[in-house]
Scaffold this active site. Structure first.
Site, mmCIF file in Angstrom:
data_model
loop_
_atom_site.group_PDB
_atom_site.id
_atom_site.type_symbol
_atom_site.label_atom_id
_atom_site.label_comp_id
_atom_site.label_asym_id
_atom_site.label_seq_id
_atom_site.Cartn_x
_atom_site.Cartn_y
_atom_site.Cartn_z
ATOM 1 N N HIS A 256 -13.581 -7.328 39.235
ATOM 2 C CA HIS A 256 -13.765 -6.240 38.277
ATOM 3 C C HIS A 256 -12.978 -6.583 37.013
ATOM 4 O O HIS A 256 -11.765 -6.775 37.054
ATOM 5 C CB HIS A 256 -13.248 -4.955 38.915
ATOM 6 C CG HIS A 256 -13.511 -3.721 38.125
ATOM 7 N ND1 HIS A 256 -14.718 -3.042 38.162
ATOM 8 C CD2 HIS A 256 -12.727 -3.017 37.272
ATOM 9 C CE1 HIS A 256 -14.649 -1.981 37.374
ATOM 10 N NE2 HIS A 256 -13.459 -1.941 36.815
ATOM 11 N N GLY B 15 -6.790 -2.463 41.600
ATOM 12 C CA GLY B 15 -5.908 -3.398 40.902
ATOM 13 C C GLY B 15 -4.538 -3.419 41.542
ATOM 14 O O GLY B 15 -4.155 -4.380 42.218
ATOM 15 N N MET C 240 -15.273 -0.544 28.491
ATOM 16 C CA MET C 240 -14.715 0.703 27.951
ATOM 17 C C MET C 240 -14.571 0.509 26.450
ATOM 18 O O MET C 240 -13.461 0.457 25.904
ATOM 19 C CB MET C 240 -13.372 1.005 28.627
ATOM 20 C CG MET C 240 -13.546 1.449 30.082
ATOM 21 S SD MET C 240 -12.028 1.278 31.067
ATOM 22 C CE MET C 240 -12.178 -0.428 31.561
ATOM 23 N N ASP D 56 -11.929 -5.319 33.397
ATOM 24 C CA ASP D 56 -11.807 -4.119 32.553
ATOM 25 C C ASP D 56 -11.695 -4.526 31.090
ATOM 26 O O ASP D 56 -10.718 -5.145 30.678
ATOM 27 C CB ASP D 56 -10.568 -3.316 32.978
ATOM 28 C CG ASP D 56 -10.778 -2.604 34.294
ATOM 29 O OD1 ASP D 56 -11.773 -1.861 34.403
ATOM 30 O OD2 ASP D 56 -9.975 -2.783 35.222
ATOM 31 N N ASP E 49 -13.321 3.786 41.024
ATOM 32 C CA ASP E 49 -12.350 3.001 40.259
ATOM 33 C C ASP E 49 -11.187 3.874 39.802
ATOM 34 O O ASP E 49 -11.373 4.827 39.052
ATOM 35 C CB ASP E 49 -13.091 2.417 39.036
ATOM 36 C CG ASP E 49 -12.221 1.525 38.164
ATOM 37 O OD1 ASP E 49 -11.084 1.212 38.556
ATOM 38 O OD2 ASP E 49 -12.710 1.146 37.081
ATOM 39 N N GLY F 62 -4.061 0.698 34.507
ATOM 40 C CA GLY F 62 -3.956 0.571 35.951
ATOM 41 C C GLY F 62 -2.778 1.408 36.445
ATOM 42 O O GLY F 62 -1.989 1.931 35.645
ATOM 43 N N SER G 282 -9.574 -5.441 40.508
ATOM 44 C CA SER G 282 -9.460 -5.397 39.048
ATOM 45 C C SER G 282 -8.386 -6.372 38.593
ATOM 46 O O SER G 282 -7.219 -6.257 38.990
ATOM 47 C CB SER G 282 -9.085 -3.985 38.593
ATOM 48 O OG SER G 282 -8.611 -4.038 37.262
ATOM 49 N N MET H 265 -11.355 -3.245 27.364
ATOM 50 C CA MET H 265 -10.909 -2.047 26.636
ATOM 51 C C MET H 265 -10.728 -2.377 25.162
ATOM 52 O O MET H 265 -10.272 -3.474 24.814
ATOM 53 C CB MET H 265 -9.585 -1.558 27.209
ATOM 54 C CG MET H 265 -9.628 -1.299 28.710
ATOM 55 S SD MET H 265 -8.069 -0.639 29.303
ATOM 56 C CE MET H 265 -8.409 -0.551 31.062
ATOM 57 N N MET I 200 -15.187 7.153 37.969
ATOM 58 C CA MET I 200 -13.767 6.974 37.614
ATOM 59 C C MET I 200 -12.937 8.033 38.337
ATOM 60 O O MET I 200 -13.198 9.240 38.221
ATOM 61 C CB MET I 200 -13.563 7.130 36.107
ATOM 62 C CG MET I 200 -14.160 6.028 35.257
ATOM 63 S SD MET I 200 -13.686 4.350 35.707
ATOM 64 C CE MET I 200 -11.897 4.418 35.596
ATOM 65 N N HIS J 28 -16.665 -3.986 33.408
ATOM 66 C CA HIS J 28 -16.574 -2.558 33.079
ATOM 67 C C HIS J 28 -16.211 -2.420 31.604
ATOM 68 O O HIS J 28 -15.060 -2.660 31.219
ATOM 69 C CB HIS J 28 -15.504 -1.931 34.000
ATOM 70 C CG HIS J 28 -15.241 -0.482 33.763
ATOM 71 N ND1 HIS J 28 -14.148 0.183 34.309
ATOM 72 C CD2 HIS J 28 -15.919 0.458 33.052
ATOM 73 C CE1 HIS J 28 -14.171 1.443 33.943
ATOM 74 N NE2 HIS J 28 -15.226 1.641 33.166
HETATM 75 C C1 DX5 Z 1 -8.791 1.929 34.591
HETATM 76 C C2 DX5 Z 1 -9.584 0.719 35.053
HETATM 77 C C3 DX5 Z 1 -9.384 0.364 36.454
HETATM 78 C C4 DX5 Z 1 -7.980 0.333 36.970
HETATM 79 C C5 DX5 Z 1 -7.825 -0.039 38.394
HETATM 80 O O1 DX5 Z 1 -9.106 2.186 33.283
HETATM 81 O O2 DX5 Z 1 -10.948 0.926 34.842
HETATM 82 O O3 DX5 Z 1 -10.195 -0.701 36.854
HETATM 83 O O4 DX5 Z 1 -7.168 -0.442 36.164
HETATM 84 O O5 DX5 Z 1 -6.472 -0.226 38.668
HETATM 85 P P1 DX5 Z 1 -5.670 0.623 39.757
HETATM 86 O O6 DX5 Z 1 -6.277 0.246 41.065
HETATM 87 O O7 DX5 Z 1 -4.281 0.151 39.589
HETATM 88 O O8 DX5 Z 1 -5.837 2.073 39.426
HETATM 89 ZN ZN ZN Z 2 -12.465 -0.443 35.709
#
Ligand code: DX5
Ligand code: ZN
Length: 219
Positions: free
Chosen positions: A34, A198, A69, A36, A176, A145, A9, A38, A138, A67
């Site tokens: 990956h 991540g 969100m 993310d 994830d 993260g 990520s 948001m 999830m 991904h």
């Molecule tokens: C959370 C994200 C993830 C996350 C992964 O909302 O979808 O992809 O940031 O990061 P780590 O591995 O640090 O949890």
């Molecule tokens: Zn993610």
């Protein structure tokens, strides 16, 4: 058993150096990246959108595992497809009609992912599984993260594996959130074949990406 793949990520990357960070991931053996996305509404954080993804994709051969969100997600699917997403993952709560959002992604010739939050049960997707390429489980509440892994979600992975063998269908299972060297084995044993990470990829062992990817695969 499917080959284990790692989808780092970029949320934990240095955002001032994103292009270089993706090169480091490529050289380090990442199977995909990956991304993310948001919106500060579906989740309490904001990240990047289509223009940034488009620029990054131009300079990378990696599979872009995007991904989303964001809510409502349906009207933005095409923009992420055009930006270069290879896998488009959505949350069922973010669309009025999950079936038509899945169909939209399929018609754009992209891989369809559907993500389940820790509190979302698999019933919500069981009728759609034959049209889904990937289920993203999830293991933290999405938004940030570096959160702590929630082991209870592994039961959903085991249930999905059971459904796969009962119905003789196939899709990837990706996990994830909070994946590290201590819990990756339990996720793989439960049936996950793609691990998102991540913090562990970018911060462990002084950011030695290659080593961290190898360690996650070898546990
Ligand atoms: C959370 C994200 C993830 C996350 C992964 O909302 O979808 O992809 O940031 O990061 P780590 O591995 O640090 O949890
Ligand atoms: Zn993610």
């Amino acid at each position: 058993m499917k080959k284990i793949q790692i989808s780092p990520s970029i949320l934990s990357a240095d955002f001032s150096q994103l292009g270089n960070e993706i090169k480091r991931l490529e050289e380090g053996g990442a199977d995909m990246i990956h991304v993310d996305v948001m919106d500060g509404h579906f989740v309490p954080n904001l990240t990047i959108g289509p223009p940034v993804i488009k620029s990054l994709k131009k300079n990378s051969k990696l599979i872009f595992d995007v991904h989303l969100m964001i809510s409502p997600v349906h009207k933005y699917i095409e923009a992420y497809s055009d930006a270069g997403a290879d896998i488009i993952t959505i949350h069922p709560e973010a669309t009025k009609d999950l079936g038509s959002s899945i169909l939209k992604i399929k018609n754009l010739k992209k891989k369809v992912g559907v993500s389940l939050n820790p509190a979302t049960q698999i019933d919500i997707i069981t009728d759609f599984l034959k049209d889904i390429d990937l289920v993203l489980i999830m293991s933290v509440n999405p938004g940030f993260g570096g959160q702590k892994f929630m082991p209870d979600v592994l039961k959903k992975i085991k249930d999905l594996k059971r459904i796969q063998s009962e119905r003789k269908i196939d899709f990837d299972i990706e996990i994830d959130g909070g994946i590290n060297f201590d819990n990756c084995k339990s996720a793989i044993e439960a049936g996950a074949n793609i691990l998102v990470s991540g913090t562990t990829i970018f911060k462990s062992n002084n950011g030695d990406i290659k080593k961290n990817i190898e360690l996650l695969k070898s546990k």
